[in-house]
Structures are given as C-alpha cells and as structure tokens.
Design a protein around this motif. Structure first.
Motif, short mmCIF file in Angstrom:
data_model
loop_
_atom_site.label_atom_id
_atom_site.label_comp_id
_atom_site.label_asym_id
_atom_site.label_seq_id
_atom_site.Cartn_x
_atom_site.Cartn_y
_atom_site.Cartn_z
N LEU A 155 2.40 1.81 -3.55
CA LEU A 155 1.48 2.18 -4.23
C LEU A 155 1.19 3.82 -4.10
O LEU A 155 1.29 4.52 -5.05
N GLU A 156 1.15 4.24 -2.93
CA GLU A 156 0.95 5.72 -2.52
C GLU A 156 2.21 6.60 -3.10
O GLU A 156 1.88 7.57 -3.42
N ALA A 157 3.31 5.95 -3.01
CA ALA A 157 4.36 6.84 -3.45
C ALA A 157 4.48 6.64 -4.97
O ALA A 157 5.18 7.84 -5.47
N LEU A 158 3.68 6.13 -5.86
CA LEU A 158 3.73 6.13 -7.10
C LEU A 158 2.93 7.28 -7.75
O LEU A 158 3.20 7.96 -8.49
N VAL A 159 1.82 7.75 -6.86
CA VAL A 159 1.16 8.90 -7.33
C VAL A 159 1.94 10.33 -7.80
O VAL A 159 1.69 10.61 -8.83
N PRO A 160 2.78 10.53 -7.02
CA PRO A 160 3.54 11.98 -7.44
C PRO A 160 4.27 11.53 -8.59
O PRO A 160 4.65 12.69 -9.19
N THR A 161 4.85 10.31 -9.04
CA THR A 161 5.43 10.37 -10.20
C THR A 161 4.79 10.18 -11.42
O THR A 161 5.27 10.09 -12.65
N PRO B 147 -0.25 -4.89 3.33
CA PRO B 147 0.48 -3.95 4.28
C PRO B 147 1.65 -3.36 3.61
O PRO B 147 2.18 -3.81 2.68
N CYS B 148 2.08 -2.31 4.29
CA CYS B 148 3.32 -1.46 4.10
C CYS B 148 4.50 -2.55 4.39
O CYS B 148 4.41 -3.11 5.55
N ALA B 149 5.56 -2.55 3.34
CA ALA B 149 6.86 -3.29 3.67
C ALA B 149 7.51 -2.49 4.88
O ALA B 149 7.30 -1.41 5.26
N PRO B 150 8.20 -3.29 5.75
CA PRO B 150 9.08 -2.62 6.75
C PRO B 150 9.89 -1.53 6.14
O PRO B 150 10.50 -1.83 5.15
N GLN C 90 0.66 -1.40 0.09
CA GLN C 90 -0.01 0.01 -0.05
C GLN C 90 1.08 1.16 -0.01
O GLN C 90 0.40 2.27 -0.73
N CYS C 91 1.90 1.29 0.77
CA CYS C 91 2.77 2.53 0.87
C CYS C 91 3.49 2.77 -0.43
O CYS C 91 3.60 3.89 -0.74
N THR D 95 -7.26 6.31 -6.77
CA THR D 95 -7.91 5.54 -5.51
C THR D 95 -6.83 4.30 -5.19
O THR D 95 -6.54 3.76 -6.21
N ILE D 96 -6.18 4.64 -4.28
CA ILE D 96 -5.24 3.47 -3.85
C ILE D 96 -5.61 3.08 -2.37
O ILE D 96 -5.50 3.92 -1.38
N ASP D 97 -6.30 2.00 -2.32
CA ASP D 97 -6.89 1.53 -1.19
C ASP D 97 -7.09 0.10 -0.89
O ASP D 97 -7.17 -0.45 -1.71
N SER D 98 -6.86 -0.17 0.35
CA SER D 98 -7.13 -1.73 0.92
C SER D 98 -6.16 -2.69 0.15
O SER D 98 -6.65 -3.85 -0.25
N ASN D 99 -5.01 -2.34 -0.15
CA ASN D 99 -4.32 -3.35 -0.90
C ASN D 99 -3.53 -3.95 0.61
O ASN D 99 -3.89 -3.99 1.76
#
Length: 168
Positions: A143-149, A163-166, A140-141, A157-161
């Motif tokens: 994917l959220e980081a992809l948005v500004p690129t 867990p974020c990697a450590p 999820q994290c 909509t980036i949702d309910s994917n």
C-alpha cells in the motif's frame, strides 16, 4: 422491509439509512435520480447494483454493512467523488469500482476484515485524498508503494494494515 415508498421522493438529495438490517436489496434506491449523498449504515445489503442507477450520486458512505460483498455496481457513476467503506467485513475486493469512473477524488477504506485487494485504486486518476487503515489482509508495504503511482494524490494515510509480505 420494503423501501418502495422512496419512489415517491424522486427529488430527494440526501438519504441516511441507519440500523436497518432488513434492507437487503439496494435496487430499492434506484428510483431516486436526484440523490447526491447516500449514507448506508448497518443494513443487510450484499451489493450496490441499485446504487449504480443514481446518476447524480457524489458521496457514498458505507459503514458496518456486514453482508456487503460487491461494490462493482457503482463503477460507472460519473459524479461519484467521495467514497467511504468502513467495517464492511464481507468485502474482499474493490473490483469493478473504477470501470468507467475516474471522478473519485476521496477514498476512505478502513477496518474491513476480509478486504484483500485494492488494486483498483491505481486507476483513480483524480484521487487526491486516500486513507487505507486497519485492513488486516492488506499488505502495508504494498500500500505504501502505491502512493508514488497516484499522480494527483495530495494527502494520504496508510496505517495499521496487515503485515508486509516477505521479500521475494
């Protein structure tokens, strides 16, 4: 099931195939040069090689195609702008999707249980609408980081994917 009869319908613009698990070979669709909208729901196809021979395809809707493992066959469709990939549980990657195609403007990827890689999304220079939801193996994290690129992205909509990697 044989769909050879479709060759006699070369002027067809839209095709909806629903609940046809006997359709295992997308090559049977290659004789439809005018097709611009294709919906395949609950078929037995494993790849999209035949779909790659549809030069006017604009919209591709793939839902509940449990055996689909490869979308690379559509990577060079010049007009393909809208793609939905939902509940295609054997699909692990979008590799090959963007080989030469930067026309993709709408991408919806949801509930694909084995999908672990969507790196190809960064190559879609015209992507204006992106929805990635409910894919448990996608970070999820990240994917959220992809948005500004994505320079043309207007709605997402980036949702309910997954867990974020450590953090490293």
């Amino acid at each position: 099931s044989s769909f050879g009869f479709l060759g006699g319908l070369q002027g067809m613009k839209r095709l909806y195939i629903d609940r046809c698990p006997g359709m295992t070979d997308s090559d049977e669709l290659s004789g439809l040069p005018e097709l611009n909208n294709l919906w395949l729901t609950e078929t037995g196809i494993t790849d999209l090689d035949g779909v790659g021979d549809l030069p006017r395809l604009f919209t591709l809707y793939l839902v509940s195609n449990e055996d689909l493992i490869d979308v690379g066959g559509i990577g060079e469709l010049p007009l393909l702008a809208n793609i939905t990939l939902r509940d295609c549980d054997a699909l692990t990657t979008l590799d090959g999707l963007s080989l030469a195609n930067n026309a993709i403007s709408h991408l919806h990827v949801a509930n694909n249980d084995s999908l672990a890689d969507v790196d190809e999304v960064t190559l879609f220079t015209c992507l204006g609408n992106l929805s990635i939801e409910g894919n448990p193996l996608l970070d999820q994290c990240a994917l959220e980081a992809l948005v500004p690129t994505l320079p043309c992205l207007e709605t997402w909509t980036i949702d309910s994917n997954g867990p974020c990697a450590p953090a490293r």
